[in-house]
Design a protein around this motif. Structure first.
Motif, PDB file in Angstrom:
ATOM      1  N   GLU A 194     -15.663   1.917 -51.120  1.00 57.18           N
ATOM      2  CA  GLU A 194     -15.777   3.410 -51.147  1.00 57.18           C
ATOM      3  C   GLU A 194     -15.568   3.971 -49.613  1.00 57.18           C
ATOM      4  O   GLU A 194     -15.292   5.051 -49.629  1.00 57.18           O
ATOM      5  N   ARG A 195     -16.454   3.260 -48.828  1.00 56.08           N
ATOM      6  CA  ARG A 195     -16.300   3.663 -47.420  1.00 56.08           C
ATOM      7  C   ARG A 195     -14.605   3.881 -46.967  1.00 56.08           C
ATOM      8  O   ARG A 195     -14.493   4.654 -46.377  1.00 56.08           O
ATOM      9  N   ILE A 231     -18.179  -3.108 -52.925  1.00 54.17           N
ATOM     10  CA  ILE A 231     -18.196  -1.594 -53.576  1.00 54.17           C
ATOM     11  C   ILE A 231     -18.435  -0.641 -52.434  1.00 54.17           C
ATOM     12  O   ILE A 231     -17.337   0.426 -52.307  1.00 54.17           O
ATOM     13  N   ARG A 232     -19.346  -0.704 -51.700  1.00 52.94           N
ATOM     14  CA  ARG A 232     -19.496   0.332 -50.686  1.00 52.94           C
ATOM     15  C   ARG A 232     -18.603   0.017 -49.744  1.00 52.94           C
ATOM     16  O   ARG A 232     -18.006   1.125 -49.246  1.00 52.94           O
ATOM     17  N   MET A 245     -14.321   9.317 -59.991  1.00 53.12           N
ATOM     18  CA  MET A 245     -14.585   8.118 -59.600  1.00 53.12           C
ATOM     19  C   MET A 245     -13.199   7.233 -59.988  1.00 53.12           C
ATOM     20  O   MET A 245     -12.941   7.168 -61.035  1.00 53.12           O
ATOM     21  N   GLN A 303     -12.352   3.935 -48.933  1.00 55.24           N
ATOM     22  CA  GLN A 303     -11.614   5.280 -49.603  1.00 55.24           C
ATOM     23  C   GLN A 303     -11.987   6.494 -48.947  1.00 55.24           C
ATOM     24  O   GLN A 303     -11.210   7.491 -48.553  1.00 55.24           O
ATOM     25  N   ALA A 304     -13.278   6.615 -48.593  1.00 55.72           N
ATOM     26  CA  ALA A 304     -13.737   7.930 -47.784  1.00 55.72           C
ATOM     27  C   ALA A 304     -13.027   8.150 -46.575  1.00 55.72           C
ATOM     28  O   ALA A 304     -12.450   9.313 -46.251  1.00 55.72           O
ATOM     29  N   GLU A 346      -9.419   7.827 -63.620  1.00 57.78           N
ATOM     30  CA  GLU A 346     -10.419   8.086 -63.003  1.00 57.78           C
ATOM     31  C   GLU A 346     -11.483   8.515 -64.068  1.00 57.78           C
ATOM     32  O   GLU A 346     -11.410   8.662 -65.180  1.00 57.78           O
ATOM     33  N   ASN A 385     -13.381   1.003 -58.265  1.00 54.52           N
ATOM     34  CA  ASN A 385     -14.752   1.489 -57.989  1.00 54.52           C
ATOM     35  C   ASN A 385     -15.743   1.207 -59.400  1.00 54.52           C
ATOM     36  O   ASN A 385     -16.598   0.515 -59.593  1.00 54.52           O
ATOM     37  N   ARG A 438     -18.519  -1.832 -60.680  1.00 54.65           N
ATOM     38  CA  ARG A 438     -19.806  -1.331 -60.966  1.00 54.65           C
ATOM     39  C   ARG A 438     -20.302  -1.877 -62.125  1.00 54.65           C
ATOM     40  O   ARG A 438     -21.330  -2.235 -62.703  1.00 54.65           O
TER      41      ARG A 438
END
Lengths: 462, 527
Positions: free
Chosen positions: B520-521, B516-517, A232, B523-524, A31, A237, A241
């Motif tokens: 992450e969504r 990515i969004r 993160m 994952q959330a 992370e 992720n 990025r």
């Protein structure tokens, strides 16, 4: 058979042979800390790595046409820039990326320093990073001569000449660098070998170790401990990025290379080929090195020919050596950070260093006059303008420090600014002003240390 | 053991010889023995008890080789150096030993630089003006004289034996009376010619030097004025070359060096008083503004300001020893020695006949003589005040075609000049944008060459000749235009390519960002 099945069986096949499962498990759980400071600072190392990889790729392409030699170096670069399809683009990207790599490396280094990411257990990451900074400067210095044009020839003559002032081994070092007493085509052969073989091998090895350390230890969490927020995931992720940033960098590089193929025309940051080097021609005034060497170039000029029984340049390089040594040893010197406590003094060291370097770089670039200053009055104007700009920038930085980060220790950065003001605005000699400010800062720091020890002693005894 | 002893003994015996050899003096010849008289002079002090021969002079003496010191001793003993002052003057010149030898073996010079023996008119000194002597009695001047340095010395002109007694006869050609010598310089050219017209004599000193100067001089205006008309103001050898400080023309200090010729000629020709009563062949008074005009001319600026010794001075057009004003018919021939192409073109032009008819001096008619200015395209204008227009209005107003031709020349040349300037600036701009401008610059050089050639071709005063040359310029301009277009097109392509690449990368960036969004969504949601 579906794609997923193919991938799964391939992974299994590899796992059976190389035991990848623990590694994959480690990477799944790795992370990136999400803490008190913006995450942007975590991306700068990646950006530097991207520019380095661009350098490797474009460097290999240039190597396909570049021919080192008295009658071929300049001509082959000219050929690349004018006749080879997309040669102009490759050369422009190579040059732009070289400068941007050093820009991102310097910001990466200062952010690491100011955020205390060097503290244990990451001392060796700092040290390898510092060594990579040295290698990057080496790349810049050696690559600069390769076009064998007038400017690079004279700048290399001046640059290598200052090496002779290194105490004890100076002259020997000069001979090793130049391959003789003077800059000749043999110097270019040496620089070429260093630029395309020695430095890349060293760089790959050190980048490998640097990345290994980072992967093994992870990114440094903020000094004040975890923010309580969840980190993160590195994969996917953060890695995605990073990729995103790389794409943005690539876009920027391509645009700059097409629109400004010879650089932004800033001092020490342009690469128009100009005339071929003529070793018999007299050097013209105003020869300057690349922007990242300007501060040493200016510091050398600030030293008188003789001081304390030593040659001025010799003493100057000693001072630079000491400063570099101090910078490299910061992880061990910053005892507060070692104990994971805030260390405002070292934050201030970082800012003092920024002000010190900014002023010298601006002054070397002759900010404030249209042509190379020749009279003492013109030099004084340059010093005044540079001091005013440095102080204005520092005022902005200080407001941010106080307003956003609650900094409350400014002794060293104030000393650096007073030094700039005394020299630039009041016309003091640079070294005298520096000595006065260093002494005053040392006194204040010592007095503070005494006060702290006397106030802590009764507490300790009670 | 015995052999070693023998060798040692031999070496011991040879030791004095070896040591002697090591200590042998470096120079051959007798060693210098200081004489009492010379020492006295070196040590002499003036009324204020200051040394007469200064420290510098004495240290120069000390540094001289033995034979030069011995020459000083001889000169003092023979009383040719008669005082400490004279010794100090000679030493102050800091001459090297070979030139000292010339001075110290020349009794004439020693005697004539001794204030004790000479009156001001015959005394050589460091400052003849202060000593009340004529300016040519300058010691430094005579020592730098090419004749003196070639060992011709005083006797070469004045007669006698410089190593012998003082009494002697002058050469026959030497006027015995001073006034006669000075007031009527008619004898001088013949006197110099004794050697300078003698091939054998000159062969001994300077075989490359011509020996026809006197013959030429006799034919020159100067020579005729002096020798035939008895005009004593007319220039002779000494007027230009000087007397005791004569230098070869190649020496920049010489009064006849190319860069100093205008000033030397101007000494007389710019002097209105001297030129009073002097007339040109047509009887008009001789002007005195030639030097001023020349200085401002394209030739004068090139020679005097830029140091271009290829530019002509007075003698290049008028001759030197045969100096004469150029005849109308020959002016153009003189110009042709340098401007050959323009001359040949003019010869084939219709102007040639008209100029001959009017007895105009060709080149000079348009360009002037001493004040020749740098030519400009404005000379071709057809408006009043311009060269072509004014002349044609006066002499050929019945032929309107001429004005059209002049306008055509001017328009074509100005167009070419303008194109050269504009394309050079465009090329610079393209180079800054990283484009290959080498072919453009090559063609630009060719256009510039054609422009120069076209300007020269005007002298044919013929439209078709001119157009033939100028067509190459048009061709160059056309090529440049197409190269510039190609370069600009390439730059547009580069920018277009960049735009496409940017759009593509932007799409990828956007897709990546959305990915990515999405992750992450997801994952959330999972959490």
């Amino acid at each position: 058979m579906s794609n997923g099945d193919t991938r799964g069986s391939l992974l299994r096949w590899l796992d059976e042979r190389y035991e990848l499962s623990p590694l994959l498990a480690y990477m799944r759980h790795k992370e990136v800390p999400v803490g008190a400071h913006p995450m942007v600072w975590y991306y700068l190392g990646g950006a530097t790595l991207f520019f380095f990889l661009v350098q490797v790729a474009t460097g290999v392409l240039l190597l396909m046409y570049y021919q080192p030699g008295e009658a071929t170096s300049y001509e082959s670069i000219r050929y690349i820039a004018t006749k080879v399809p997309f040669g102009w683009l490759v050369r422009a990207i190579h040059c732009w990326s070289a400068h941007l790599m050093i820009v991102s490396l310097v910001i990466h280094m200062f952010s690491t320093m100011l955020l205390k990411a060097y503290r244990p257990p990451r001392e060796l990451t700092w040290l390898t990073g510092f060594a990579l900074f040295g290698i990057a400067l080496g790349f810049g210095f050696s690559g600069y001569l390769l076009p064998w044009n007038e400017l690079s020839f004279f700048a290399t003559s001046v640059g290598t000449d200052s090496v002779k002032s290194v105490p004890v081994i100076g002259h020997w070092l000069l001979l090793v660098m130049r391959g003789g007493e003077d800059v000749t085509i043999h110097t270019l052969y040496r620089f070429f070998a260093a630029h395309v073989v020695i430095l890349p091998v060293a760089c790959f090895a050190l980048v490998g170790v640097h990345l290994l350390f980072i992967q093994r230890q992870g990114m440094a969490p903020p000094l004040h401990g975890a923010s309580g927020r969840k980190g993160m995931p590195f994969f996917p992720n953060f890695a995605l990025r990073d990729l995103l940033l790389w794409l943005v960098c690539l876009t920027g590089l391509a645009s700059l290379a097409v629109l400004l193929p010879y650089g932004p025309s800033l001092p020490g940051m342009e690469w128009e080929l100009g005339a071929k080097a003529d070793p018999l021609a007299p050097a013209y005034p105003g020869i300057k090195p690349e922007w990242y060497f300007l501060w040493i170039y200016q510091l050398l000029k600030e030293f008188p020919p003789h001081l304390f029984g030593l040659e001025g340049p010799e003493l100057c390089l000693l001072v630079v050596g000491l400063l570099m040594g101090f910078w490299a040893m910061i992880p061990w010197l910053d005892r507060s950070a070692r104990r994971n406590r805030p260390s405002p003094a070292f934050t201030d060291v970082g800012f003092a260093a920024i002000y010190f370097l900014t002023f010298l770089t601006l002054k070397a670039a002759d900010l404030g006059v249209a042509v190379v200053p020749t009279t003492p009055e013109e030099t004084a104007v340059v010093a005044k303008v540079c001091a005013a700009v440095t102080i204005a920038l520092a005022a902005g930085a200080t407001m941010l420090r106080v307003g956003l980060y609650d900094h409350d220790w400014f002794v060293l950065s104030t000393a650096a600014l007073v030094h700039v003001a005394l020299h630039g605005l009041l016309g003091w000699d640079y070294l005298e002003a520096g000595a006065a400010c260093a002494a005053a800062a040392a006194l204040i720091v010592a007095a503070g240390a005494l006060r702290r020890s006397s106030s802590s002693s009764p507490g300790a005894s009670s | 053991m015995t052999a070693r002893a023998a060798i040692s003994a031999l070496l011991l015996c040879m030791l004095p010889v070896l040591v002697g050899a090591a200590e042998a003096p470096d120079e051959g010849g007798p060693e210098f023995v200081m004489t009492e008289a010379l020492q006295e002079m070196l040590d002499a002090r003036d009324d204020q008890d200051a040394p007469i021969v200064d420290e510098k002079g004495r240290s120069h003496f000390e540094g001289l080789p033995a034979h030069a010191k011995a020459l000083f001793a001889n000169a003092v003993d023979g009383e040719f150096i008669g005082s400490a002052d004279q010794l100090g003057v000679i030493l102050s010149l800091e001459l090297d030993s070979s030139r000292l030898e010339l001075v110290l073996t020349n009794n004439c010079l020693l005697c004539h630089s001794n204030p004790g023996y000479q009156d001001p008119p015959t005394l050589f000194s460091l400052d003849p003006v202060a000593a009340g002597s004529p300016p040519y009695m300058d010691l430094k001047l005579i020592l730098s004289d090419t004749h003196f340095r070639h060992n011709l010395s005083c006797a070469g002109c004045h007669g006698g034996d410089p190593t012998g007694e003082m009494d002697h006869d002058h050469p026959d050609e030497w006027p015995a009376e001073h006034d006669e010598r000075v007031d009527d310089p008619k004898w001088i050219p013949g006197f110099c010619a004794r050697c300078h017209s003698d091939v054998k004599v000159m062969g001994r000193f300077n075989p490359g030097m011509p020996t026809d100067q006197f013959d030429k001089y006799k034919e020159s205006h100067h020579g005729r004025a002096l020798l035939e008309e008895g005009n004593t103001r007319a220039a002779q050898c000494v007027s230009c070359h000087g007397v005791h400080g004569i230098q070869p023309a190649s020496n920049p200090a010489s009064s006849v060096n190319a860069k100093r010729v205008p000033e030397t000629c101007g000494k007389c020709h710019a002097d209105a008083k001297l030129m009073k009563d002097v007339t040109l062949d047509d009887g008009s008074p001789m002007p005195t503004d030639q030097l001023d005009e020349y200085r401002k001319s394209v030739h004068g600026r090139a020679l005097l300001e830029e140091g271009d010794t290829g530019a002509p001075a007075c003698n290049d057009c008028h001759g030197n020893h045969a100096a004469a004003p150029a005849e109308v018919s020959s002016v153009a021939q003189i110009c042709r020695t340098c401007h050959a192409r323009n001359g040949t073109l003019f010869d084939g032009s219709r102007h040639k006949e008209a100029f001959e008819k009017n007895e105009w001096p060709e080149c000079e008619q348009c360009h002037g003589n001493h004040a020749i200015d740098k030519t400009s395209d404005a000379m071709l204008a057809t408006t009043k005040g311009a060269l072509c227009a004014d002349c044609h209005d006066e002499h050929a107003s019945d032929n309107p075609e001429c004005k059209k031709t002049a306008a055509h020349f001017r328009d074509t040349i100005l167009g070419m000049a303008q194109a050269t300037k504009e394309y050079a600036s465009i090329s610079h701009g393209l180079a800054e944008r990283g484009l290959d401008v080498e072919p453009i610059d090559d063609e630009l050089r060719s256009l510039d060459d054609t422009l120069k050639l076209s300007r020269s071709t005007i002298h044919a005063f013929d439209r078709s000749d001119f157009d033939e040359v100028a067509a190459q310029g048009e061709e160059s301009a056309r090529k440049i235009r197409s190269l510039v277009n190609a370069a600009e097109e390439e730059y547009r392509e580069r920018r277009g390519g960049l735009l496409i690449a940017l759009a593509f990368m932007l799409l990828v960036v956007l897709a990546l960002w959305l990915k990515i969004r999405g992750i992450e969504r997801e994952q959330a949601g999972g959490d």
